[in-house]
Design an enzyme around this catalytic site. Structure first.
Site, PDB file in Angstrom:
ATOM      1  N   LYS A   1      23.719  -0.094 -16.697  1.00  0.00           N
ATOM      2  CA  LYS A   1      23.868   0.167 -18.040  1.00  0.00           C
ATOM      3  C   LYS A   1      22.463  -0.080 -18.332  1.00  0.00           C
ATOM      4  CE  LYS A   1      28.733   0.127 -18.906  1.00  0.00           C
ATOM      5  NZ  LYS A   1      29.820  -0.247 -19.564  1.00  0.00           N
TER       6      LYS A   1
ATOM      7  N   ARG B   1      33.154  -3.534 -12.385  1.00  0.00           N
ATOM      8  CA  ARG B   1      33.231  -2.324 -12.138  1.00  0.00           C
ATOM      9  C   ARG B   1      31.727  -1.761 -11.723  1.00  0.00           C
ATOM     10  NH1 ARG B   1      31.981   1.847 -15.740  1.00  0.00           N
ATOM     11  NH2 ARG B   1      33.311   3.792 -15.382  1.00  0.00           N
TER      12      ARG B   1
HETATM   13  C1  7PJ Z   1      33.258   1.178 -18.865  1.00  0.00           C
HETATM   14  C2  7PJ Z   1      34.372   1.718 -18.495  1.00  0.00           C
HETATM   15  C3  7PJ Z   1      33.245  -0.463 -18.707  1.00  0.00           C
HETATM   16  C4  7PJ Z   1      35.728  -0.127 -18.493  1.00  0.00           C
HETATM   17  C5  7PJ Z   1      32.532   3.362 -18.652  1.00  0.00           C
HETATM   18  C6  7PJ Z   1      29.402   3.664 -17.816  1.00  0.00           C
HETATM   19  C7  7PJ Z   1      29.952   4.060 -19.010  1.00  0.00           C
HETATM   20  N1  7PJ Z   1      35.664   1.272 -18.503  1.00  0.00           N
HETATM   21  N2  7PJ Z   1      34.023   3.038 -18.611  1.00  0.00           N
HETATM   22  N3  7PJ Z   1      34.542  -0.847 -18.561  1.00  0.00           N
HETATM   23  N4  7PJ Z   1      32.219   1.823 -18.991  1.00  0.00           N
HETATM   24  N5  7PJ Z   1      36.914  -0.816 -18.114  1.00  0.00           N
HETATM   25  O1  7PJ Z   1      29.857   3.393 -16.804  1.00  0.00           O
HETATM   26  O2  7PJ Z   1      28.278   3.613 -17.844  1.00  0.00           O
HETATM   27  O3  7PJ Z   1      32.282  -1.126 -18.928  1.00  0.00           O
HETATM   28  S1  7PJ Z   1      31.562   4.802 -18.491  1.00  0.00           S
END
Ligand code: 7PJ
Length: 361
Positions: A300, A335
Site C-alpha cells: 500500500k 492479507r
Molecule cells: C483490503 C481489502 C484490506 C480487507 C483491499 C488493496 C486494496 N480487504 N481489500 N482489508 N484492501 N479486508 O489491496 O490495496 O486492507 S483492496
C-alpha cells in the site's frame, strides 16, 4: 456511540499456548502463543483522550475501582481463544493471498485468458502457503470508479468456479455488493470480505446472514472514489474501534454470530499516513473487540510515504515488516500479495521468537 474506556495490551511476549500457569506470567492474548504484561488504559471523554500505560499488577491495584466492569470485559475479550473460522484454526498468524481479477481491456477471448490467469495465480498462492485466497473484482483503491454488479459478477464467478475443485484453501470474496456475496457463496466461497463492513449495500447484512458465511468487517471512511481527499477523525484509533464495535453489534442483530466475524482497521481506506501508522502501532487494541483481527498493508501507498518506493512491486520488504509487526501483536490474518515471501518471513520470525519451528507449523 463512544466508549469511555479502552484497554490495549502492551508488553507482548512469546509464551507457548501449552505453558502451564505456574508462575504468574502475564495474561493470554487472543488465542495466540503470546501474553501481555501491561495495559494501556485509554479514557475518552468527548474530545479529551487520556492514555497511560500500567503493568498489570499496578493496573489491578490502582486503577480498577472506577473501571472494573468495562475493563474486565475488555480483558476477557482480549484473552479468549478465537473459534475456528470456516474450519481454519486461528491460533497462529494465517496468510490471505490477494487475487485481483483485473478488468479486461481486450476481447471476450482476453476475458477468458484473464480468468485462467487469475485461477492459475490463486493456485500458485495456495501452493506458496496461502490459507485463504481473496478474490476481488471491484477495485476499491483510492480514486477507483464504481464497477457495475454484472461486470463484477462476470469477473469473479468464473474464477471461484474454476478454483473451487482444485484447492482446499479457503476462498473469500472481496465485495461490497449483496448480490455478489450471494452468488459467490453459491459458487463455493467460504468467507465474505467487505471493505464497507456491510454498510455499502442495504441488502448486505441480510444477505450475508442468509449465506451463513463468516464475514470480514473492514473500517473505511467515505467511498473509494473520494475517501482519501480529506479524512476526519476525533481519535483515529478509537473511532475505528467504535465503528467496528457498532458493526459487530449490527451483525449480531441481523443474525450473524460473533464467532463468524473478523475485524480489520482498513489501512489506506480514508486514512492518511498519520492515521495509518497510528492504527498499525495500536492494532492490539482491536483484540478487545473479541474477534480475530486482520491487517492488509501489503504494497500500500503508506509504504511509499514512509520509504519513498513509488512502484508497488518494490514494496515487498515494507509489506513484510508491517506483517511481522502485526504478527508480534497477535494479529491472526495477514492479507498479502507476496505469499511466498511472507510465509518465509513468518517462519523465520516464528523460529526466532519461539525458538522452535513447531509453534506455527
Ligand atoms: C483490503 C481489502 C484490506 C480487507 C483491499 C488493496 C486494496 N480487504 N481489500 N482489508 N484492501 N479486508 O489491496 O490495496 O486492507 S483492496
Amino acid at each position: 456511540m463512544q466508549r469511555a474506556i479502552y484497554v490495549r495490551p502492551v508488553g507482548i511476549f512469546p509464551a507457548p499456548l501449552d505453558e502451564g500457569e505456574g508462575a504468574w506470567s502475564g495474561l493470554p492474548l487472543a488465542g495466540q502463543p503470546l501474553r501481555y504484561a501491561a495495559v494501556e488504559i485509554i479514557e475518552r471523554d468527548g474530545a479529551r483522550v487520556k492514555r497511560r500505560i500500567a503493568a498489570l499488577g499496578d493496573a489491578f491495584e490502582r486503577d480498577w475501582g472506577r473501571h472494573t466492569l468495562a475493563a474486565s470485559d475488555l480483558m476477557q475479550a482480549i484473552g479468549a481463544a478465537r473459534p475456528r473460522l470456516a474450519g481454519l484454526a486461528l491460533d497462529r498468524p494465517r496468510i490471505m493471498g490477494i487475487v485481483n481479477v483485473t478488468p479486461d481491456s481486450f476481447s471476450d477471448g482476453g476475458r477468458f485468458v484473464s480468468v485462467d490467469a487469475a485461477v492459475a495465480h490463486a493456485l500458485r498462492l495456495a501452493e506458496e502457503g496461502a490459507d485463504i485466497l481473496d478474490i476481488g473484482g471491484e477495485s476499491t483503491r483510492p480514486g477507483a470508479d464504481y464497477v457495475p454488479v454484472e461486470e463484477e459478477l462476470s469477473r469473479v464467478l468464473p474464477v471461484i468456479e474454476g478454483l473451487r475443485p482444485h484447492t482446499e484453501a479457503l476462498i473469500s470474496i472481496d465485495t461490497r455488493k449483496a448480490e455478489v456475496m450471494a452468488r459467490a457463496a453459491g459458487a463455493g466461497a467460504d468467507i465474505l470480505n467487505d471493505v464497507s463492513a456491510l454498510t455499502h449495500d442495504r441488502d448486505a447484512l441480510a444477505v450475508a446472514a442468509q449465506t451463513g458465511l463468516p464475514v470480514i468487517l473492514m473500517h473505511a471512511q467515505g467511498d473509494p472514489k473520494t475517501m482519501n481527499d480529506n479524512p476526519q477523525y476525533g481519535d483515529v484509533v478509537l473511532d475505528v474501534f467504535d465503528f467496528l464495535e457498532s458493526r459487530i453489534a449490527a451483525c449480531e442483530a441481523a443474525g450473524i454470530p460473533k464467532a463468524k466475524l473478523v475485524v480489520d482497521p482498513g489501512i489506506g481506506f480514508g486514512k492518511h499516513l498519520p492515521h495509518n501508522v497510528a492504527v498499525m502501532a495500536n492494532i492490539a487494541l482491536y483484540h478487545a473487540l473479541g474477534v480475530p483481527v486482520l491487517l492488509g498493508a501489503s504494497r500500500k501507498k503508506l509504504i511509499d510515504h514512509i520509504s519513498d518506493v513509488s512502484n508497488p512491486q518494490d514494496r515487498v520488504p515494507g509489506s513484510i515488516a508491517a506483517a511481522l509487526a502485526a504478527a508480534a501483536r497477535g494479529v491472526q490474518i495477514l492479507r498479502v500479495h507476496d505469499v511466498a515471501a511472507t510465509r518465509q518471513a513468518l517462519s523465520v520470525w516464528q523460529a526466532s521468537m519461539f525458538g522452535t519451528d513447531k509453534v506455527l507449523a
